[in-house]
Design a protein around this motif. Structure first.
Motif, PDB file in Angstrom:
ATOM      1  N   GLN A 143      39.539  47.473  47.770  1.00 35.44           N
ATOM      2  CA  GLN A 143      38.572  46.914  46.690  1.00 35.44           C
ATOM      3  C   GLN A 143      39.766  44.916  47.290  1.00 35.44           C
ATOM      4  O   GLN A 143      38.688  44.047  46.501  1.00 35.44           O
ATOM      5  N   THR A 177      37.864  42.092  48.054  1.00 38.16           N
ATOM      6  CA  THR A 177      36.362  41.785  48.160  1.00 38.16           C
ATOM      7  C   THR A 177      35.247  41.110  46.820  1.00 38.16           C
ATOM      8  O   THR A 177      34.380  41.612  46.559  1.00 38.16           O
ATOM      9  N   VAL A 206      30.322  40.052  49.442  1.00 41.39           N
ATOM     10  CA  VAL A 206      31.694  40.461  49.227  1.00 41.39           C
ATOM     11  C   VAL A 206      31.353  41.782  48.510  1.00 41.39           C
ATOM     12  O   VAL A 206      30.258  41.854  47.996  1.00 41.39           O
TER      13      VAL A 206
END
Length: 195
Positions: free
Chosen positions: A5, A8, A93
């Motif tokens: 992640q 993001t 995202v």
């Protein structure tokens, strides 16, 4: 932060409103410990790796550098309209932090706690000592939040509680001092945080 992640996370910070209980003062720019609350929230988001960071509200001379400022439609249309405007201003995202601008104790570690709790849920929110969800102190799967906004209809004056009521939300308790969800709506709140 969860594996995979990194990079993001985006942040949408709601910095509009009339601050009627503060007699019209520009609440996000009130300094706590010498630092405007909006600057604290932006700094926490950036430190947690959020990019972009979008502030929804009036353009201020003192807005921290590096953020994008947008307005909700209509201006003053409430938190759902503001969330919609902020979401429209970010690229796709994985995760979006949706935050109030009057959180003097917001920090990058707090955002990372929420990111770790999110897992495969639609959102992760802090809950206070009474179990109340802190709707402007959470992180969301972007697709789930975008879908909820798209299905909402007219966002003007809409309730955040209604916006997220059908989403799968992880409730997170803060174990430390200075809870990141503490907000400042009144003069008493400001005194409590040491202004």
């Amino acid at each position: 932060m969860l594996d995979g992640q990194l990079g993001t996370l985006a942040a949408v910070i709601l910095a509009g409103g009339r601050a009627s209980r503060l007699h019209g003062r520009d609440k996000p720019m009130i300094a706590v410990g010498g630092v405007p609350m909006l600057t604290r929230v932006v700094g926490a988001a950036v430190e947690a790796g959020a990019a972009p960071v979008v502030v929804v509200g009036p353009d201020r001379d003192e807005t921290p550098a590096g953020v994008r400022v947008v307005r909700e439609e209509p201006a003053g249309g409430g938190p759902v309209a503001a969330a919609a405007a902020g979401m429209a201003a970010i690229e796709p995202v994985g995760v979006v932090a949706l935050l109030a601008s009057d959180l003097p104790y917001m920090s990058a570690p707090a955002l990372l706690v929420l990111m770790d709790a999110l897992g495969n849920a639609d959102g992760a929110l802090f809950v206070d000592e009474h179990g109340r969800r802190q709707l402007l102190c959470g992180v969301w799967n972007r697709t789930a939040l975008r879908g909820a906004i798209d299905a909402f209809g007219d966002t003007g004056g809409g309730s955040l509680r209604r916006l997220v009521r059908d989403l799968d939300v992880v409730e997170v308790r803060w174990d430390g001092e200075k809870a990141p969800y503490v907000d400042c709506d009144t003069e008493e709140d400001l005194r409590r945080v040491g202004l």
